[in-house]
Design an enzyme around this catalytic site. Structure first.
Site, PDB file in Angstrom:
ATOM      1  N   HIS A   1       0.849  -1.151  -0.020  1.00  0.00           N
ATOM      2  CA  HIS A   1       0.083  -0.030   0.143  1.00  0.00           C
ATOM      3  C   HIS A   1       1.147   1.106   0.100  1.00  0.00           C
ATOM      4  O   HIS A   1       1.203   1.880   1.176  1.00  0.00           O
ATOM      5  CB  HIS A   1      -0.985  -0.006   1.222  1.00  0.00           C
ATOM      6  CG  HIS A   1      -2.032   1.083   1.020  1.00  0.00           C
ATOM      7  ND1 HIS A   1      -3.352   0.878   1.599  1.00  0.00           N
ATOM      8  CD2 HIS A   1      -1.989   2.238   0.812  1.00  0.00           C
ATOM      9  CE1 HIS A   1      -4.068   2.032   1.626  1.00  0.00           C
ATOM     10  NE2 HIS A   1      -3.342   2.720   0.938  1.00  0.00           N
TER      11      HIS A   1
ATOM     12  N   GLU B   1      -2.545  -1.679  -2.966  1.00  0.00           N
ATOM     13  CA  GLU B   1      -3.316  -0.885  -2.593  1.00  0.00           C
ATOM     14  C   GLU B   1      -3.346   0.708  -2.520  1.00  0.00           C
ATOM     15  O   GLU B   1      -2.127   0.834  -2.640  1.00  0.00           O
ATOM     16  CB  GLU B   1      -3.712  -1.448  -0.901  1.00  0.00           C
ATOM     17  CG  GLU B   1      -4.253  -2.638  -0.884  1.00  0.00           C
ATOM     18  CD  GLU B   1      -4.579  -3.142   0.653  1.00  0.00           C
ATOM     19  OE1 GLU B   1      -5.162  -4.065   0.805  1.00  0.00           O
ATOM     20  OE2 GLU B   1      -4.013  -2.136   1.380  1.00  0.00           O
TER      21      GLU B   1
ATOM     22  N   HIS C   1      -8.233  -5.758   7.384  1.00  0.00           N
ATOM     23  CA  HIS C   1      -7.854  -4.536   8.464  1.00  0.00           C
ATOM     24  C   HIS C   1      -8.191  -5.259   9.999  1.00  0.00           C
ATOM     25  O   HIS C   1      -9.490  -5.480  10.052  1.00  0.00           O
ATOM     26  CB  HIS C   1      -8.948  -3.348   8.131  1.00  0.00           C
ATOM     27  CG  HIS C   1      -8.336  -2.017   8.857  1.00  0.00           C
ATOM     28  ND1 HIS C   1      -7.337  -1.303   8.250  1.00  0.00           N
ATOM     29  CD2 HIS C   1      -8.360  -1.616  10.050  1.00  0.00           C
ATOM     30  CE1 HIS C   1      -6.958  -0.266   9.113  1.00  0.00           C
ATOM     31  NE2 HIS C   1      -7.732  -0.588  10.201  1.00  0.00           N
TER      32      HIS C   1
END
Length: 237
Positions: free
Chosen positions: A43, A70, A190
């Site tokens: 990410h 991401e 998450h």
């Protein structure tokens, strides 16, 4: 079996804290694959505080499983993804100064923008996933803008599970059922951890992939990286 994609941002954070190339991000990514993980997730953020844009490019020739990138689809991010052509791009609406991702997309408010961005990625044969809260309207919106998959934002489940509130899984079960009806693949991520991943997997149907970074790397400090990767794989069977 649900695929495990390991987010290696925390490895980059550790490396960057000292400078140099220790730990070696590329070697860790390859080791994680050799330990059995089915994907690598990164990410990159505009300030490059952990994963650098050059890391994303270098990993292209290292990752032999699924490569998931991401990020918030600003122009620099879009250009990066198009140049790398990963297996999957996951669109996350994080602000430039966000410490970590903290909300899913409003797929209704951002319908036009997301439609344009997703069409660009799909024209280049890159699978698209949208980070969303487990809300029916947002999932319906994800289907409308042309996403291939959704990634369910699982913080509320993790908090509920930690407080012995097993009902926190209900919105995610319902979201997965709706997503499948709409033809969307289902990913999740998450705050998933060794403590809560098995129950999530059991209660969320058609779960294709989980992306786990912070918890997995933290657990590995105590238990060892190879051991932890295989512990997750066993819980996801």
């Amino acid at each position: 079996m649900t695929k495990l994609s390991v987010n290696i941002n925390k490895i980059a954070t550790l490396r960057n804290s000292r400078g140099g190339n220790v730990p070696n991000l590329l070697k860790v990514a390859k080791d994680i694959e050799n330990f059995g993980a089915e994907g690598i997730t990164i990410h990159p953020r505009p300030d490059e505080r952990h994963i650098r844009y050059q890391d994303a490019i270098d990993l292209k020739n290292i990752v032999s499983t699924e490569y998931n990138i991401e990020g918030n689809p600003i122009k620099k991010f879009i250009d990066l993804v198009l140049s790398i052509q990963p297996t999957q791009v996951t669109l996350v609406p994080d602000a430039v100064d966000a410490l970590t991702s903290n909300a899913g997309w409003d797929t209704i408010k951002n319908e036009s923008f997301l439609t344009d961005v997703i069409s660009t990625f799909k024209e280049n044969n890159i699978r698209t996933s949208i980070f969303v809260d487990p809300e029916s309207r947002m999932i319906e919106g994800a289907a409308k803008v042309g996403a291939d998959r959704i990634e369910l934002y699982t913080e509320s489940y993790a908090e509920g599970y930690a407080n012995n509130n097993l009902d926190s899984i209900i919105p995610f079960t319902e979201a997965a059922i709706l997503a499948q009806k709409l033809g969307l693949g289902i990913n999740a991520g998450h705050d998933l951890s060794l403590d809560n991943i098995k129950y999530f997997k059991e209660k969320v149907p058609n779960l294709l992939e989980v992306s786990i970074g912070h918890a997995l790397i933290s657990e590995s400090l105590y238990l060892g990286l190879e051991n932890v990767v295989n512990m997750y794989l066993n819980k996801l069977k």
